[in-house]
Design a protein around this motif. Structure first.
Motif: not given
Length: 146
Positions: A107-130
């Protein structure tokens, strides 16, 4: 973002919206953006412990809008993110269908964007819509994101 956070008022974790910008025009249908955010927040809530916080934040970065969903869950390792997270019909959740992350990214890519995943095992995740911002000179193809 606040409207999405409000949908999780009964969640066992606090879902908090931190909008750093006001309304702005982006190149995605508002309902598709809402659907993507709901999926990302639900996943963050699912992996969080009671009492944890899930944060939805947004800010401008040049000509792009960044929307981040951050949790303090178990995180994911690089191999899982690279090789499995976006494969349809693969899920780590019992009863999951494994299409949510794939569908959200598409869905994000169809709009010309992207979805990044910043994650570290044991510390959580940040999902970034651009998403690209619509310039003031160019007609908006969708409504404003709030």
């Amino acid at each position: 973002m606040s409207a999405v956070a409000a949908e999780f008022a009964d969640a066992p974790v606090a879902v908090e919206a931190r909008d750093e910008i006001g309304a702005c025009a982006v190149t995605i249908d508002p309902e598709r953006l809402r659907s993507a955010l709901i999926h990302l927040v639900q996943n963050a809530v699912d992996v969080s412990c009671p009492g944890d916080r899930v944060i939805i934040s947004s800010h401008r970065f040049g000509t792009r809008l960044l929307i981040e969903v951050t949790d303090n869950g178990p995180g994911m390792d690089d191999v899982f993110v690279r090789d499995e997270l976006f494969l349809p019909f693969r899920s780590t959740k019992s009863g999951g269908y494994g299409i949510g992350a794939f569908q959200t990214r598409e869905l994000i890519r169809m709009a010309g964007g992207d979805l990044e995943v910043i994650s570290e095992k044991g510390f959580g995740t940040r999902m970034r819509i651009i998403l690209p911002l619509v310039s003031e000179r160019e007609p908006a193809r969708s409504s404003a994101a709030t």
